[in-house]
Design a protein around this motif. Structure first.
Motif, mmCIF file in Angstrom:
data_model
loop_
_atom_site.group_PDB
_atom_site.id
_atom_site.type_symbol
_atom_site.label_atom_id
_atom_site.label_comp_id
_atom_site.label_asym_id
_atom_site.label_seq_id
_atom_site.Cartn_x
_atom_site.Cartn_y
_atom_site.Cartn_z
ATOM 1 N N THR A 1 48.168 14.931 40.094
ATOM 2 C CA THR A 1 48.012 16.350 39.798
ATOM 3 C C THR A 1 49.113 16.852 38.882
ATOM 4 O OG1 THR A 1 46.962 16.697 41.955
ATOM 5 C CG2 THR A 1 47.827 18.638 40.832
ATOM 6 N N ALA A 2 50.316 16.326 39.046
ATOM 7 C CA ALA A 2 51.475 16.817 38.294
ATOM 8 C C ALA A 2 51.718 16.076 36.979
ATOM 9 C CB ALA A 2 52.728 16.740 39.163
ATOM 10 N N ILE A 3 51.317 14.813 36.907
ATOM 11 C CA ILE A 3 51.614 13.996 35.728
ATOM 12 C C ILE A 3 50.302 13.615 35.053
ATOM 13 C CG2 ILE A 3 52.751 11.915 34.883
ATOM 14 C CD1 ILE A 3 54.410 11.936 37.488
ATOM 15 N N LYS B 1 59.374 15.768 35.203
ATOM 16 C CA LYS B 1 58.979 17.067 34.651
ATOM 17 C C LYS B 1 59.460 17.230 33.215
ATOM 18 C CE LYS B 1 59.047 22.018 35.786
ATOM 19 N NZ LYS B 1 59.535 23.020 36.766
ATOM 20 N N CYS C 1 57.835 13.835 40.883
ATOM 21 C CA CYS C 1 57.209 14.721 39.889
ATOM 22 C C CYS C 1 58.270 15.565 39.187
ATOM 23 C CB CYS C 1 56.180 15.621 40.556
ATOM 24 S SG CYS C 1 54.739 14.742 41.195
ATOM 25 N N GLU C 2 59.236 16.029 39.932
ATOM 26 C CA GLU C 2 60.323 16.837 39.355
ATOM 27 C C GLU C 2 61.152 15.984 38.395
ATOM 28 O OE1 GLU C 2 62.130 20.404 38.652
ATOM 29 O OE2 GLU C 2 60.374 20.028 39.938
ATOM 30 N N ILE D 1 49.409 13.896 44.719
ATOM 31 C CA ILE D 1 50.513 14.720 44.205
ATOM 32 C C ILE D 1 50.915 14.252 42.808
ATOM 33 C CG2 ILE D 1 52.953 15.311 44.549
ATOM 34 C CD1 ILE D 1 52.351 15.055 47.610
ATOM 35 N N LEU D 2 51.069 12.955 42.629
ATOM 36 C CA LEU D 2 51.488 12.409 41.337
ATOM 37 C C LEU D 2 50.452 12.684 40.247
ATOM 38 C CD1 LEU D 2 52.842 8.920 42.507
ATOM 39 C CD2 LEU D 2 54.217 10.894 41.810
ATOM 40 N N TYR E 1 56.926 14.641 45.491
ATOM 41 C CA TYR E 1 57.272 15.867 44.762
ATOM 42 C C TYR E 1 58.584 15.696 43.998
ATOM 43 C CZ TYR E 1 53.564 18.548 47.047
ATOM 44 O OH TYR E 1 52.344 19.025 47.462
#
Length: 454
Positions: free
Chosen positions: A91-93, A66, A62-63, A88-89, A59
């Motif tokens: 989904t966010a990137i 961002k 990911c931040e 996680i990666l 997380y």
């Protein structure tokens, strides 16, 4: 121009290893990998200052990204990593993913040291279920660019294509339904924009080019041998060339698709073939007969090869020799001229029955490895016909720009694929083997690929 729109590919280098699988060698691997990756001047490497070992750090990563756009994620398994981190990666990137496994340490009867391939196996499964596109490489850090180079070249080309703007001057030529294109589908798949330009605007501008501007560029034209091309035709050709250059600057164009007949010959008194030749040499990649898909194909091949492509017809084939002749009227870039041969500015071979109006730039094309393709639209969207071969020593067989190719595939099967799959009659030939790069590009974009067996 396209050269002004190229940017470095920004790669997010993300090293992964579950805490219980991370050892001192893992930190060394990370440091050495970053050092190796940053040797390539065509990319920018951005990376967190730690190895991602758990969900919290995922997380945090990911931040970190961002507010930093990245073009691709290079996920490096320097040790075994559970699937929750990649989930996680990913989904966010929203960038393409490359999974990188490294060779396992020597097995001497003790604990499994790295388990890198198993990590890629697990995480590839997860990305597949998430519907994400990904590539996989297996390499030590010393040879990473040998494995990564092709994918980075393709992704760099795709990044540039999203900024490309093509000028459509006029429309397609009469009866050439093969030159029709789906503008919004082209924008969706590639991000390419089409700027519509009327022949009126072009000719209005050409007629008002200052004499001093003509004088500056004229030596480029007069230095080339002429065959029956008049001074009036030459000056008109210079005017059109300069008008094309001005419109390219005005609209920020990277290429053209130009309705080259019959309006230019009927109204302005000349053909524009030599203008297209000079424009492509300048890096403003230009296709004739109003074919946008042909211009797109040329631009893709130009980005992948660094060579100016040839827009052509496939006019003859020989099953015994497994060869085929490609040709067009005289718009090939002078960079493609056969070694030891000097091009000539000539009368057009077809306008008004032939040999009545200029200006073409005639020469046979050079030898060497080539890629042959046809980019167009099938029943399910864009598609690409792909073949490779060797450009043979070719004489000035006919007026224009001829080239004889010995194909790697069976030419009879190639012809049957063209005919029975309903491909259009325009092709792109580039003097470099980019068969694998084009194959991968089609994979990333879900473009249907048709090839012929050897």
């Amino acid at each position: 121009m396209i050269s002004e729109k190229k940017e470095k590919l920004r790669i997010a280098y993300i090293p992964l290893a579950k805490g219980s699988w991370l050892n001192k060698q893992g930190h060394t691997t990370r440091e050495e990998s970053i050092k190796e990756l940053t040797k390539n001047p065509e990319v920018e490497i951005v990376t967190p200052d730690f190895i991602v070992t758990n969900d919290d750090q995922a997380y945090e990563t990911c931040e970190y990204f961002k507010n930093t756009h990245v073009d691709v994620m290079l996920v490096h398994f320097i040790g075994f990593a559970p699937g929750s981190i990649i989930t996680i990666l990913a989904t966010a990137i929203p960038a393409p993913v490359i999974l990188w496994s490294i060779p396992e340490a020597e097995m001497t009867g003790g604990r499994l040291e790295i388990n890198s391939f198993c990590a890629s196996n697990l995480n590839a499964f997860i990305l597949s279920k998430l519907g994400r596109k990904y590539k996989y490489i297996f390499s030590s850090h010393e040879s990473v660019w040998e494995k990564l180079g092709q994918t980075v070249k393709v992704l760099s080309a795709l990044k540039t294509l999203r900024k490309i703007k093509i000028g459509l001057v006029g429309s397609r030529v009469p009866g050439f339904y093969t030159s029709n294109f789906n503008e919004l589908e082209l924008r969706r798949v590639f991000g390419i924009e089409v700027q519509y330009i009327t022949l009126l605007e072009l000719i209005y501008l050409a007629d008002r080019i200052p004499e001093e501007e003509i004088g500056k560029i004229l030596p480029r034209f007069t230095s080339i041998e002429r065959d029956k091309v008049t001074d009036e035709e030459l000056i008109k050709s210079v005017r059109l060339y300069l008008a094309f250059r001005k419109l390219a600057a005005k609209y920020k164009l990277d290429g053209y698709a130009i309705k080259c007949w019959s309006d230019f010959g009927d109204i302005y008194g000349i053909g524009v073939c030599s203008c297209l030749s000079f424009l492509s040499t300048d890096g403003i990649i230009s296709a004739c007969e109003g074919e946008i898909n042909g211009s797109v194909s040329m631009l893709i091949n130009y980005l992948l090869s660094g060579q100016v492509p040839f827009f052509c017809d496939f006019i003859k084939y020989d099953e015994t020799e497994n060869t085929g002749i490609v040709w067009h009227c005289g718009a090939a870039s002078e960079t493609l001229c056969k070694e030891g041969c000097s091009g000539k500015l000539c009368k057009h071979g077809s306008i008004d029955g032939g040999n009545k109006k200029g200006v073409t730039y005639e020469f046979p094309l050079k030898t060497g490895p080539v890629t042959f393709c046809n980019f167009g639209e099938g029943k399910n969207g864009h598609r690409l016909l792909l073949a490779s071969g060797i450009a043979l020593d070719t004489e000035q067989l006919i007026k224009g720009n001829p080239l004889n190719i010995k194909f790697d595939c069976n030419v009879k099967e190639l012809v049957e694929t063209i005919i029975y799959q309903g491909f259009g009659h325009h092709y792109t030939v580039v003097h470099r083997n980019v068969y694998n790069e084009l194959t991968e590009l089609c994979w990333w974009l879900d473009i249907e690929l048709l090839t012929v067996k050897s």
